[in-house]
Design an enzyme around this catalytic site. Structure first.
Site, PDB file in Angstrom:
ATOM      1  N   ARG A 222       0.855  -1.181   0.000  1.00 44.00           N
ATOM      2  CA  ARG A 222       0.000   0.000   0.000  1.00 44.00           C
ATOM      3  C   ARG A 222       0.890   1.229   0.000  1.00 44.00           C
ATOM      4  O   ARG A 222       1.972   1.234   0.607  1.00 44.00           O
ATOM      5  CB  ARG A 222      -0.905   0.018   1.239  1.00 44.00           C
ATOM      6  N   HIS A 270      -1.778   0.321  -9.890  1.00 44.30           N
ATOM      7  CA  HIS A 270      -2.395  -0.617  -8.936  1.00 44.30           C
ATOM      8  C   HIS A 270      -2.985  -1.837  -9.660  1.00 44.30           C
ATOM      9  O   HIS A 270      -4.176  -2.138  -9.542  1.00 44.30           O
ATOM     10  CB  HIS A 270      -3.473   0.113  -8.103  1.00 44.30           C
TER      11      HIS A 270
HETATM   12  C1  GLV Z   1      -5.705  -4.887  -3.917  1.00 41.71           C
HETATM   13  O1  GLV Z   1      -5.031  -3.948  -3.655  1.00 41.71           O
HETATM   14  C2  GLV Z   1      -6.263  -5.770  -2.943  1.00 41.71           C
HETATM   15  O2  GLV Z   1      -6.234  -5.423  -1.759  1.00 41.71           O
HETATM   16  O3  GLV Z   1      -6.742  -6.842  -3.331  1.00 41.71           O
END
Ligand code: GLV
Length: 307
Positions: A222, A270
């Site tokens: 993150r 992401h």
């Molecule tokens: C993606 O970031 C997830 O948490 O699956």
């Protein structure tokens, strides 16, 4: 009734969930339903107020591995069990993503790219896999798979986690006090930690400075775990030679952010490990059955722990 919200592939999920759970009525947002009849919610980032009138909710299934955002919501009764996906096809994708970054660094692809722009034909000596020390932060279903797979490929892998985990070929570093040592022996640091109170801001400038000079970082955990300003400083000074980033303090990354154009940064939006419909639905359907039978679902979140 099972009620669904996801910003992507909603119709696919609805169809697959209905097939897997024929005895449940599967409906999806923004269809108006009697909220009191909703027993299970399957969600990824639902709109504010989504859970407000769902007073008979028995479980919330998150369509992802990270539950940081759902734990911060104020419309969800804190006694409702939250269930996250465990692996569900994400571990293999994450391994692919990390391996790409590891090979980029180990085989000096950035350097060759620069040489190519100068039309320079010049061989460089690369360290072997065994000479390439990788440190993996987070040894859950995803991090554990990444660490042991890289070890099986011959890399010198160490893993760091809160409680420790014995994995074949992986040196085990346990707890906060061991983190600087893990960093000091990592040519490539791979962050796959969950977002919790403990991991927020964990990799600040001071902590990142424990990495050896010329180290690289791959962040697919993150964004808020890494101090971006400190990271940029360490890249500019050359202490860090490369960063491959999939997650950011603010997403989407603002168009003016200096990371976009930094020559030592490779960034992605992401996407390192996406949720796949089939394995996700399979896991959720099995967990619904487990709950109906009075069992404990796989991936049940411990709220105090944060994952
Ligand atoms: C993606 O970031 C997830 O948490 O699956």
């Amino acid at each position: 009734m099972l009620y669904l919200y996801t910003p992507q592939d909603m119709a696919c999920y609805q169809h697959a969930l209905q097939q897997a759970l024929p005895q449940q009525e599967v409906r999806c947002w923004p269809e108006e339903v009697a909220a009191v009849q909703v027993k299970y919610a399957v969600v990824w980032n639902p709109p504010a107020g989504f859970f407000k009138y769902m007073v008979n909710l028995q479980a919330v299934f998150v369509l992802g591995a990270g539950v940081d955002r759902i734990l911060k919501r104020d419309d969800l009764d804190p006694t409702v069990p939250i269930v996250r996906l465990t692996d569900a096809g994400m571990a293999q994708q994450m391994l692919e993503y990390v391996l790409y970054g590891v090979l980029h660094v180990q085989r000096q692809m950035g350097q060759y790219r620069r040489q190519q722009t100068l039309r320079q034909w010049q061989a460089l000596t690369a360290p072997s896999a065994g000479q390439t020390r990788i440190g993996v932060l987070g040894l859950g279903e995803i991090g554990g798979w990444v660490a042991q797979s890289l070890a099986a490929m011959g890399y010198a892998v160490a893993g760091w986690s809160r409680a420790g985990r014995q994995l074949p070929g992986v040196q085990d570093y346990i707890g906060q006090a061991a983190l600087p040592d893990l960093l000091a022996r990592s040519d490539i640091l791979v962050n796959l930690l969950p977002a919790t109170v403990q991991t927020r801001g964990l990799l600040d400038g001071r902590m990142l400075s424990h990495l050896p000079s010329g180290a690289a970082i791959i962040n697919a955990g993150r964004g808020e775990q890494v101090d971006e300003a400190a990271l940029l400083g360490l890249l500019d000074s050359g202490h860090l030679r490369f960063a491959m980033l999939d997650v950011f303090e603010v997403e989407p990354l603002e168009s003016v952010h200096p990371l976009w154009s930094h020559p030592s940064v490779l960034l992605t939006p992401h996407i390192a490990a996406m949720t796949l419909v089939e394995p996700a639905v399979e896991q959720i359907a099995a967990n619904v059955q487990t709950i109906i039978q009075g069992g404990v679902p796989q991936g049940l979140v411990e709220r105090e722990r944060g994952y």
